[in-house]
Design a protein around this motif. Structure first.
Motif, PDB file in Angstrom:
ATOM      1  N   ALA A   1       0.806  -1.219   0.000  1.00  0.00           N
ATOM      2  CA  ALA A   1       0.000   0.000   0.000  1.00  0.00           C
ATOM      3  C   ALA A   1       0.838   1.267   0.000  1.00  0.00           C
ATOM      4  O   ALA A   1       0.408   2.304  -0.503  1.00  0.00           O
ATOM      5  CB  ALA A   1      -0.928  -0.017   1.219  1.00  0.00           C
ATOM      6  N   SER A   2       2.036   1.202   0.563  1.00  0.00           N
ATOM      7  CA  SER A   2       2.857   2.399   0.718  1.00  0.00           C
ATOM      8  C   SER A   2       3.814   2.629  -0.448  1.00  0.00           C
ATOM      9  O   SER A   2       4.679   3.501  -0.365  1.00  0.00           O
ATOM     10  CB  SER A   2       3.645   2.323   2.031  1.00  0.00           C
ATOM     11  OG  SER A   2       4.276   1.059   2.160  1.00  0.00           O
ATOM     12  N   ALA A   3       3.671   1.872  -1.544  1.00  0.00           N
ATOM     13  CA  ALA A   3       4.565   2.035  -2.698  1.00  0.00           C
ATOM     14  C   ALA A   3       3.763   1.998  -3.992  1.00  0.00           C
ATOM     15  O   ALA A   3       2.791   1.246  -4.112  1.00  0.00           O
ATOM     16  CB  ALA A   3       5.633   0.941  -2.701  1.00  0.00           C
ATOM     17  N   SER A   4       4.187   2.814  -4.958  1.00  0.00           N
ATOM     18  CA  SER A   4       3.476   2.868  -6.234  1.00  0.00           C
ATOM     19  C   SER A   4       3.904   1.754  -7.173  1.00  0.00           C
ATOM     20  O   SER A   4       3.221   1.467  -8.163  1.00  0.00           O
ATOM     21  CB  SER A   4       3.714   4.226  -6.912  1.00  0.00           C
ATOM     22  OG  SER A   4       5.107   4.436  -7.134  1.00  0.00           O
ATOM     23  N   ARG A   5       5.055   1.127  -6.897  1.00  0.00           N
ATOM     24  CA  ARG A   5       5.544   0.015  -7.711  1.00  0.00           C
ATOM     25  C   ARG A   5       5.717  -1.220  -6.835  1.00  0.00           C
ATOM     26  O   ARG A   5       5.863  -1.112  -5.621  1.00  0.00           O
ATOM     27  CB  ARG A   5       6.882   0.385  -8.374  1.00  0.00           C
ATOM     28  CG  ARG A   5       6.745   1.467  -9.426  1.00  0.00           C
ATOM     29  CD  ARG A   5       8.078   1.827 -10.072  1.00  0.00           C
ATOM     30  NE  ARG A   5       8.964   2.522  -9.137  1.00  0.00           N
ATOM     31  CZ  ARG A   5      10.067   2.007  -8.634  1.00  0.00           C
ATOM     32  NH1 ARG A   5      10.439   0.767  -8.944  1.00  0.00           N
ATOM     33  NH2 ARG A   5      10.826   2.706  -7.815  1.00  0.00           N
ATOM     34  N   PRO A   6       5.724  -2.407  -7.424  1.00  0.00           N
ATOM     35  CA  PRO A   6       5.788  -3.624  -6.611  1.00  0.00           C
ATOM     36  C   PRO A   6       7.154  -3.883  -5.999  1.00  0.00           C
ATOM     37  O   PRO A   6       8.193  -3.468  -6.512  1.00  0.00           O
ATOM     38  CB  PRO A   6       5.433  -4.737  -7.613  1.00  0.00           C
ATOM     39  CG  PRO A   6       5.803  -4.169  -8.938  1.00  0.00           C
ATOM     40  CD  PRO A   6       5.517  -2.708  -8.856  1.00  0.00           C
ATOM     41  N   VAL A   7       7.138  -4.571  -4.894  1.00  0.00           N
ATOM     42  CA  VAL A   7       8.338  -5.105  -4.264  1.00  0.00           C
ATOM     43  C   VAL A   7       8.726  -6.383  -5.008  1.00  0.00           C
ATOM     44  O   VAL A   7       7.856  -7.182  -5.372  1.00  0.00           O
ATOM     45  CB  VAL A   7       8.068  -5.424  -2.779  1.00  0.00           C
ATOM     46  CG1 VAL A   7       9.249  -6.160  -2.150  1.00  0.00           C
ATOM     47  CG2 VAL A   7       7.741  -4.161  -2.016  1.00  0.00           C
ATOM     48  N   VAL A   8      10.023  -6.572  -5.242  1.00  0.00           N
ATOM     49  CA  VAL A   8      10.501  -7.776  -5.924  1.00  0.00           C
ATOM     50  C   VAL A   8      11.501  -8.473  -5.003  1.00  0.00           C
ATOM     51  O   VAL A   8      12.461  -7.854  -4.535  1.00  0.00           O
ATOM     52  CB  VAL A   8      11.163  -7.455  -7.276  1.00  0.00           C
ATOM     53  CG1 VAL A   8      11.699  -8.736  -7.918  1.00  0.00           C
ATOM     54  CG2 VAL A   8      10.173  -6.770  -8.205  1.00  0.00           C
ATOM     55  N   ILE A   9      11.275  -9.754  -4.754  1.00  0.00           N
ATOM     56  CA  ILE A   9      12.156 -10.564  -3.917  1.00  0.00           C
ATOM     57  C   ILE A   9      12.720 -11.679  -4.790  1.00  0.00           C
ATOM     58  O   ILE A   9      11.978 -12.518  -5.297  1.00  0.00           O
ATOM     59  CB  ILE A   9      11.394 -11.159  -2.721  1.00  0.00           C
ATOM     60  CG1 ILE A   9      10.757 -10.039  -1.892  1.00  0.00           C
ATOM     61  CG2 ILE A   9      12.326 -12.014  -1.854  1.00  0.00           C
ATOM     62  CD1 ILE A   9       9.795 -10.538  -0.826  1.00  0.00           C
ATOM     63  N   ASP A  10      14.037 -11.655  -4.995  1.00  0.00           N
ATOM     64  CA  ASP A  10      14.709 -12.674  -5.796  1.00  0.00           C
ATOM     65  C   ASP A  10      15.508 -13.591  -4.888  1.00  0.00           C
ATOM     66  O   ASP A  10      16.146 -13.137  -3.930  1.00  0.00           O
ATOM     67  CB  ASP A  10      15.637 -12.034  -6.821  1.00  0.00           C
ATOM     68  CG  ASP A  10      14.893 -11.452  -8.003  1.00  0.00           C
ATOM     69  OD1 ASP A  10      14.114 -12.198  -8.635  1.00  0.00           O
ATOM     70  OD2 ASP A  10      15.063 -10.252  -8.297  1.00  0.00           O
ATOM     71  N   PHE A  11      15.500 -14.889  -5.213  1.00  0.00           N
ATOM     72  CA  PHE A  11      16.197 -15.898  -4.420  1.00  0.00           C
ATOM     73  C   PHE A  11      17.448 -16.397  -5.136  1.00  0.00           C
ATOM     74  O   PHE A  11      17.532 -16.356  -6.366  1.00  0.00           O
ATOM     75  CB  PHE A  11      15.269 -17.074  -4.132  1.00  0.00           C
ATOM     76  CG  PHE A  11      14.136 -16.725  -3.205  1.00  0.00           C
ATOM     77  CD1 PHE A  11      14.260 -16.894  -1.826  1.00  0.00           C
ATOM     78  CD2 PHE A  11      12.965 -16.200  -3.693  1.00  0.00           C
ATOM     79  CE1 PHE A  11      13.225 -16.564  -0.966  1.00  0.00           C
ATOM     80  CE2 PHE A  11      11.916 -15.861  -2.849  1.00  0.00           C
ATOM     81  CZ  PHE A  11      12.050 -16.045  -1.477  1.00  0.00           C
ATOM     82  N   ASP A  12      18.402 -16.894  -4.327  1.00  0.00           N
ATOM     83  CA  ASP A  12      19.651 -17.471  -4.845  1.00  0.00           C
ATOM     84  C   ASP A  12      20.449 -16.462  -5.661  1.00  0.00           C
ATOM     85  O   ASP A  12      21.125 -16.816  -6.629  1.00  0.00           O
ATOM     86  CB  ASP A  12      19.368 -18.724  -5.689  1.00  0.00           C
ATOM     87  CG  ASP A  12      18.687 -19.823  -4.898  1.00  0.00           C
ATOM     88  OD1 ASP A  12      18.782 -19.814  -3.659  1.00  0.00           O
ATOM     89  OD2 ASP A  12      18.055 -20.698  -5.524  1.00  0.00           O
ATOM     90  N   THR A  13      20.395 -15.193  -5.267  1.00  0.00           N
ATOM     91  CA  THR A  13      21.140 -14.150  -5.963  1.00  0.00           C
ATOM     92  C   THR A  13      22.610 -14.149  -5.562  1.00  0.00           C
ATOM     93  O   THR A  13      23.434 -13.500  -6.210  1.00  0.00           O
ATOM     94  CB  THR A  13      20.524 -12.780  -5.647  1.00  0.00           C
ATOM     95  OG1 THR A  13      20.317 -12.671  -4.225  1.00  0.00           O
ATOM     96  CG2 THR A  13      19.181 -12.629  -6.359  1.00  0.00           C
TER      97      THR A  13
END
Length: 234
Positions: free
Chosen positions: A206-218
């Motif tokens: 709700a507090s951001a205009s763009r999505p959060v992205v979570i990447d694994f095994d980076t």
């Protein structure tokens, strides 16, 4: 349960989706076990990209899904360095260690002093919502594969991440909570491999205009050592 995670999450943009379509039994099975596999692995290396109006934040580190604790280095992108440093978090508390020259990777052993703690905010903070979501991506049991399609989970497309062929699926629909926004598509979007491994999660808050992205095994997973005085929840 995936339903519990979805209280944080909503579907957001994907990579050339061709769905949504009803999940096959194989796809439902992989979606049902994807968070359990994170727990079964003990922990995963992650990169969390948090958008913001004053510039983003990138957290590079590890999450211990059995201990329910995360740790990493946080650096601003397109903003000043006032938020840079080390960060460790649980479901209730955030610990920050400001640093003038933050390393690309957090030291395996957290510094013994210089930490400041505060409660994890349940609303109004893109960073805290992202941290809470990331912790919820592990579960000590699989979800019910038969219930997922009934609750709105769907297949939306395919992609390739770091050489892995993945299916993009949305989780079950749920109401908004803990800073997430709601929308007609409902839940979190997962990038899942052929064996159920989770490679990416994308979600609106709700507090951001763009999505959060979570990447694994980076990067290589480094076991999380609690900040002195912090006891992980087992």
């Amino acid at each position: 349960m995936a339903v519990a995670v979805a209280t944080f999450l909503v579907a957001s943009g994907g990579s050339d989706p061709t769905g949504p379509r009803e999940l096959t039994s194989d796809q439902a099975g992989r979606l049902a076990v994807t968070r359990f596999l994170n727990y079964q692995a003990g922990g995963r290396a992650v990169t969390i990209n948090v958008p913001g109006t004053a510039g983003g934040l990138t957290i590079t580190g590890s999450i211990d899904y059995r201990g329910k604790i995360g740790y990493g280095a946080v650096r601003g992108t397109g903003r000043d360095t006032s938020s840079d440093g080390l960060i460790q978090w649980t479901a209730t508390t955030v610990f920050v260690h400001p640093m003038a020259n933050t390393p690309a990777k957090a030291p395996a052993r957290p510094p013994g002093s210089g930490w400041y703690s505060r409660p994890l905010q349940r609303h109004g903070s893109s960073l805290d919502s992202s941290l809470a979501i990331a912790l919820k991506l592990g579960s000590d049991r699989p979800d019910n594969a038969e219930l997922l399609p009934q609750n709105g989970a769907a297949w939306v497309g395919q992609d390739r991440l770091d050489g892995h062929r993945v299916d993009i699926m949305t989780g079950p629909s749920a109401g908004p909570s803990a800073g997430a926004t709601s929308g007609p598509a409902g839940a979190v979007r997962y990038w899942i491999g052929s064996d159920g491994t989770m490679y990416r999660v994308r979600v609106g808050v709700a507090s951001a205009s763009r999505p959060v992205v979570i990447d694994f095994d980076t990067q290589k997973y480094v076991p999380v050592r609690p900040v002195p005085g912090v006891t992980p929840t087992r």
